[in-house]
Design a protein around this motif. Structure first.
Motif, mmCIF file in Angstrom:
data_model
loop_
_atom_site.group_PDB
_atom_site.id
_atom_site.type_symbol
_atom_site.label_atom_id
_atom_site.label_comp_id
_atom_site.label_asym_id
_atom_site.label_seq_id
_atom_site.Cartn_x
_atom_site.Cartn_y
_atom_site.Cartn_z
ATOM 1 N N ASP A 38 2.194 8.832 6.622
ATOM 2 C CA ASP A 38 2.648 7.769 7.519
ATOM 3 C C ASP A 38 1.773 7.738 8.765
ATOM 4 N N THR A 39 1.425 8.903 9.278
ATOM 5 C CA THR A 39 0.599 8.997 10.485
ATOM 6 C C THR A 39 -0.833 8.579 10.209
ATOM 7 N N ILE A 40 -1.355 8.979 9.067
ATOM 8 C CA ILE A 40 -2.750 8.692 8.731
ATOM 9 C C ILE A 40 -2.965 7.195 8.515
ATOM 10 N N GLY A 41 -2.079 6.550 7.741
ATOM 11 C CA GLY A 41 -2.158 5.105 7.515
ATOM 12 C C GLY A 41 -3.541 4.634 7.099
ATOM 13 N N THR A 42 -4.066 3.645 7.815
ATOM 14 C CA THR A 42 -5.372 3.073 7.478
ATOM 15 C C THR A 42 -6.506 4.056 7.715
ATOM 16 N N GLY A 43 -6.241 5.148 8.435
ATOM 17 C CA GLY A 43 -7.290 6.130 8.679
ATOM 18 C C GLY A 43 -7.825 6.757 7.413
ATOM 19 N N TYR A 44 -7.028 6.757 6.350
ATOM 20 C CA TYR A 44 -7.482 7.343 5.088
ATOM 21 C C TYR A 44 -8.658 6.553 4.529
ATOM 22 N N GLY A 45 -8.506 5.236 4.474
ATOM 23 C CA GLY A 45 -9.582 4.396 3.962
ATOM 24 C C GLY A 45 -10.831 4.465 4.827
ATOM 25 N N GLU A 46 -10.648 4.655 6.131
ATOM 26 C CA GLU A 46 -11.793 4.747 7.027
ATOM 27 C C GLU A 46 -12.550 6.055 6.828
ATOM 28 N N ALA A 47 -11.828 7.127 6.521
ATOM 29 C CA ALA A 47 -12.463 8.424 6.314
ATOM 30 C C ALA A 47 -13.113 8.533 4.937
ATOM 31 N N GLY A 75 0.401 7.500 -6.609
ATOM 32 C CA GLY A 75 -0.236 7.769 -5.328
ATOM 33 C C GLY A 75 -1.134 6.615 -4.951
ATOM 34 N N CYS A 76 -0.581 5.403 -5.019
ATOM 35 C CA CYS A 76 -1.390 4.185 -4.868
ATOM 36 C C CYS A 76 -1.895 3.982 -3.448
ATOM 37 N N GLY A 77 -1.252 4.602 -2.443
ATOM 38 C CA GLY A 77 -1.669 4.378 -1.061
ATOM 39 C C GLY A 77 -1.585 2.911 -0.688
ATOM 40 N N THR A 78 -2.639 2.403 -0.081
ATOM 41 C CA THR A 78 -2.678 0.997 0.331
ATOM 42 C C THR A 78 -3.046 0.055 -0.812
ATOM 43 N N GLY A 79 -3.353 0.622 -1.972
ATOM 44 C CA GLY A 79 -3.762 -0.199 -3.115
ATOM 45 C C GLY A 79 -5.248 -0.355 -3.265
ATOM 46 N N GLU A 80 -6.002 0.258 -2.359
ATOM 47 C CA GLU A 80 -7.459 0.165 -2.416
ATOM 48 C C GLU A 80 -8.071 1.461 -2.946
ATOM 49 N N PRO A 81 -9.007 1.353 -3.904
ATOM 50 C CA PRO A 81 -9.453 0.123 -4.557
ATOM 51 C C PRO A 81 -8.777 -0.116 -5.907
ATOM 52 N N THR A 82 -7.950 0.840 -6.359
ATOM 53 C CA THR A 82 -7.537 0.816 -7.755
ATOM 54 C C THR A 82 -6.603 -0.332 -8.090
ATOM 55 N N VAL A 83 -5.556 -0.532 -7.291
ATOM 56 C CA VAL A 83 -4.646 -1.644 -7.576
ATOM 57 C C VAL A 83 -5.413 -2.962 -7.566
ATOM 58 N N ARG A 84 -6.275 -3.135 -6.577
ATOM 59 C CA ARG A 84 -7.055 -4.373 -6.493
ATOM 60 C C ARG A 84 -7.922 -4.560 -7.738
ATOM 61 N N LEU A 103 2.796 2.205 1.692
ATOM 62 C CA LEU A 103 3.394 1.170 0.854
ATOM 63 C C LEU A 103 3.538 -0.148 1.603
ATOM 64 N N THR A 104 3.857 -0.084 2.881
ATOM 65 C CA THR A 104 3.950 -1.307 3.677
ATOM 66 C C THR A 104 2.603 -2.004 3.741
ATOM 67 N N LEU A 105 1.536 -1.241 3.953
ATOM 68 C CA LEU A 105 0.189 -1.818 3.973
ATOM 69 C C LEU A 105 -0.150 -2.440 2.614
ATOM 70 N N ALA A 106 0.250 -1.768 1.536
ATOM 71 C CA ALA A 106 -0.019 -2.304 0.199
ATOM 72 C C ALA A 106 0.734 -3.611 -0.028
ATOM 73 N N ARG A 107 1.985 -3.666 0.393
ATOM 74 C CA ARG A 107 2.797 -4.876 0.191
ATOM 75 C C ARG A 107 2.305 -6.038 1.045
ATOM 76 N N GLN A 108 1.679 -5.737 2.172
ATOM 77 C CA GLN A 108 1.172 -6.788 3.047
ATOM 78 C C GLN A 108 -0.185 -7.329 2.584
ATOM 79 N N ALA A 109 -0.869 -6.558 1.743
ATOM 80 C CA ALA A 109 -2.194 -6.979 1.284
ATOM 81 C C ALA A 109 -2.074 -8.066 0.224
ATOM 82 N N ARG A 110 -3.151 -8.805 0.052
ATOM 83 C CA ARG A 110 -3.200 -9.835 -0.987
ATOM 84 C C ARG A 110 -4.098 -9.336 -2.118
ATOM 85 N N PHE A 111 -3.552 -9.315 -3.319
ATOM 86 C CA PHE A 111 -4.286 -8.839 -4.490
ATOM 87 C C PHE A 111 -4.411 -9.987 -5.479
ATOM 88 N N PRO A 112 -5.483 -10.750 -5.417
ATOM 89 C CA PRO A 112 -5.629 -11.900 -6.314
ATOM 90 C C PRO A 112 -5.643 -11.482 -7.780
#
Length: 254
Positions: A38-47, A75-84, A103-112
């Protein structure tokens, strides 16, 4: 959205085995992991911005799946890149994670794609068990879902388990796969068993295997390893050491 909540919403004392010290220990460890991510959030993708090995493993999996096949991303995280990647290729994707923020970040993302992904919060240890429905309200990921997925992806989610829990979880993922179903797995190559390590400003307990040992664990859990590749990786964060990432393409036996 809630953040930093305990890893298991089911009240202690109302589930068989809840009072056992080992059960309490495991759930407390999961709670700390949920708070950390929860604390790491988007920092995971940046690292960890480069996902070449993970994407290549996904392409290998997609080459064998029919359009509309059901895939579980553990362990989908934000959905990047596998769900996409999977959604864009016409798969029906279910993503699961323990972190509310991820999960909140994943639900807010758009996955065409033709089939919008669905996301659920669940402890991966409870997949394919009655607790999937009773504690997490996703019975389709419990025994009722046996054989329901064409493939499972688990990229760097099993590294958060002690080594003695990994065979159990692999066995439960196998139960959710159809006969001959595929498992795409990402792990760190290292002889580690739930060792506390600094990770993006938090401390997480991490496990790893030497590749020969990991392959033996997978075979014992009912999989055949069809491909295994290693990729040296240097995280963008200078506080994290370089690592050797393993990507394995496996198939359920039987």
């Amino acid at each position: 959205m809630t953040t930093g909540q305990i890893s298991d919403p089911f009240p202690v004392g109302e589930d068989a085995g809840d009072d056992e010290p080992e059960v309490r220990r495991r759930r407390a460890a999961r709670a700390l992991q949920a708070v950390a991510f929860d604390t790491i959030g988007t920092g995971y993708g940046e690292a960890f911005p480069a996902k070449d090995g993970q994407s290549a493993c996904g392409r290998r999996l997609l080459a064998e799946l029919e359009p509309g096949a059901r895939v579980l991303d553990v362990g989908c995280g934000t959905g990047e890149p596998t769900v996409r990647q999977l959604v864009a290729s016409g798969m029906r994707v279910t993503g699961v994670d323990l972190s509310d923020v991820m999960l909140t970040l994943a639900r807010q993302a758009r996955f065409p794609g033709e089939y919008p992904p669905e996301f659920h919060r669940i402890d991966l240890f409870d997949l394919a068990t009655e607790r999937a429905g009773r504690a997490w309200n996703v019975p389709r990921l419990g025994p009722a879902g046996a054989g329901g997925f064409a493939a499972v992806t688990a990229f760097f989610s099993l590294i958060l388990l002690p080594q003695d829990e990994v065979p159990t979880v692999l066995g439960r993922l196998r139960e959710l796969l159809r006969p001959g179903g595929l498992l795409a797995l990402g792990m760190v190559e290292a002889d580690l068993d739930h060792v506390p390590l600094p990770f993006l400003g938090r401390e997480l307990r991490i496990s790893g295997y030497l590749r020969e040992d990991l392959e033996r664990v997978l075979v014992a859990a009912g999989f055949t390893v069809e491909e295994c590749s290693g990729h040296p990786y240097a995280p963008a964060s200078t506080s994290l050491p370089p690592e050797e990432q393993l990507f394995l393409c496996c198939r359920r036996v039987g």
